[in-house]
Write an enzyme that holds these catalytic residues in place. Structure first.
Site, short mmCIF file in Angstrom:
data_model
loop_
_atom_site.label_atom_id
_atom_site.label_comp_id
_atom_site.label_asym_id
_atom_site.label_seq_id
_atom_site.Cartn_x
_atom_site.Cartn_y
_atom_site.Cartn_z
N CYS A 1 -76.51 52.24 62.38
CA CYS A 1 -75.93 52.88 61.20
C CYS A 1 -74.45 52.52 61.10
O CYS A 1 -73.73 52.60 62.10
CB CYS A 1 -76.10 54.40 61.29
N CYS B 1 -69.81 58.76 62.25
CA CYS B 1 -69.96 60.17 62.63
C CYS B 1 -69.76 60.29 64.15
O CYS B 1 -70.51 59.69 64.92
CB CYS B 1 -71.33 60.69 62.23
N CYS C 1 -72.71 61.00 66.64
CA CYS C 1 -74.00 60.34 66.44
C CYS C 1 -74.21 59.10 67.32
O CYS C 1 -73.45 58.13 67.23
CB CYS C 1 -74.18 59.95 64.98
N CYS D 1 -90.83 65.75 58.78
CA CYS D 1 -89.53 65.25 58.35
C CYS D 1 -89.33 63.82 58.88
O CYS D 1 -89.63 63.54 60.05
CB CYS D 1 -88.43 66.15 58.87
N CYS E 1 -90.28 66.01 54.14
CA CYS E 1 -88.82 66.06 54.10
C CYS E 1 -88.30 64.70 54.56
O CYS E 1 -88.91 64.07 55.42
CB CYS E 1 -88.29 67.17 55.00
N CYS F 1 -82.38 70.80 52.13
CA CYS F 1 -82.20 71.17 53.53
C CYS F 1 -80.79 70.72 53.90
O CYS F 1 -80.49 69.53 53.90
CB CYS F 1 -83.24 70.46 54.40
N ARG G 1 -82.70 77.27 60.47
CA ARG G 1 -83.43 76.48 61.48
C ARG G 1 -82.60 76.21 62.71
O ARG G 1 -81.46 75.75 62.62
CB ARG G 1 -83.88 75.16 60.87
#
Length: 346
Positions: free
Chosen positions: A65, A69, A72, A109, A140, A200, A272
């Site tokens: 990616c 972040c 991550c 998901c 999702c 979400c 969640r």
């Protein structure tokens, strides 16, 4: 400050979109027992307190990616030893979805480590959505930022939920991510909502932020024009090689406070427990459920990080008398259901 002072009209309208930072911080400052009592009381007005919704999360494209972040391990900027995997074949995704359903999940998901999906990828993810829905599961996806057209395409395919977290407060955001703006995230949430899909969206705590930042993140979520139907609260999983690998532990009681405040501010949303559960013992899980958490990710891995084994969750549910929710509400009620016992009125 008393509960009555913090929540001015708790019985006339619980669903609010005008929280001030002072009000949210006052909730965090409540005595712990008062906070949990209020959260549990509201939880019982909107949900069966002994049911938890169970989802399974699968990484359909792992690593590489371009975003930065700081938490991550899938960022190409950090050396975490992660093995990059290209987009999975549709049939392999459906095999995983069948297994998730057999294990008791009601929602499947799918996450891809992209800044945003490319148009060449859309036919594949659309086929995944359609295939998973045909299995009788809610769907999702989390694919990064979406354009208005991509959101409409996913909605047309039947995608039920789209995940896009705000991660933290607007003030702390720049310490965590520099390659996309807070407004970029809000824009994607607008596209998702406008397309008719459910949202979400939550965040991550334990990234070195202050309590005021946790309050700011929840304020942003609760002040959206419509609350996210699902609010994942993640505890940072420190991964070697990321900038946050040496971050200090967040106090467990503070994590429970975040759950309770989220429940109070968004009483009709599923809250969640997401990443970080492997570091939580049974007692902390039980306290989180009492504070208003009513959804978990099920399975031994969350994208690339460990998660408690499914049988461990089932064993704890048995001890606590918790059952799994068979199907999430299509539209969470804005008015309390009379079938649930309201401890606050007893």
């Amino acid at each position: 400050m008393s509960i009555a002072t913090v929540i001015a009209e708790p019985t006339s309208r619980d669903i609010r979109h005008n929280w001030t930072r002072e009000e949210v911080e006052a909730l965090f400052a409540l005595p712990f027992n008062d906070l949990l009592f209020e959260a549990q009381s509201l939880h019982r007005k909107y949900f069966d307190p002994n049911k938890v919704q169970v989802s399974t999360l699968l990484s359909i494209k792992t690593g590489a990616c371009p975003e930065d972040c700081a938490y991550c391990p899938q960022s190409t900027r950090y050396d975490t030893g992660l093995e990059v995997e290209k987009l999975m074949e549709v049939q392999k995704v459906l095999e995983q979805a069948r297994a998730a359903k057999a294990a008791g999940s009601t929602r499947f998901c799918m996450g891809a480590a992209w800044r945003s999906p490319k148009q060449r990828d859309m036919p594949h993810v659309v086929a995944m959505v359609k295939g998973v829905r045909e299995l009788g599961l809610e769907t999702c996806m989390t694919l990064g930022m979406l354009t208005e057209g991509q959101a409409a395409e996913l909605a047309e395919a039947g995608l039920d939920y789209y995940n896009h977290n705000l991660d933290t407060s607007p003030e702390y955001y720049g310490d965590i991510i520099t390659t996309r703006t807070y407004q970029d995230r809000l824009d994607t949430l607008d596209h998702v909502r406008d397309s008719g899909m459910k949202i979400c969206s939550g965040g991550i705590v334990g990234m070195g932020e202050q309590q005021g930042d946790r309050a700011g993140m929840l304020q942003q979520l609760a002040n959206l024009s419509q609350h996210p139907e699902s609010v994942p609260i993640n505890m940072l999983v420190r991964v070697e090689g990321t900038p946050l690998e040496a971050e200090d532990d967040l106090d467990s009681f503070e994590f429970i406070r975040v759950i309770a405040v989220a429940r109070i501010m968004m009483p009709a949303s599923h809250v969640r427990l997401s990443a970080g559960r492997e570091e939580m013992n049974e007692q902390m899980h039980a306290l989180a459920y009492f504070a208003g958490a009513n959804s978990i990710f099920y399975g031994e891995k969350l994208l690339t990080t460990p998660n408690p084994r499914a049988n461990s969750d089932m064993a704890l549910f048995g001890k606590l008398g918790i059952n799994t929710e068979e199907l999430a509400l299509e539209q969470p009620p804005e008015d309390p259901s009379p079938q649930f016992y309201d401890a606050a009125r007893a």
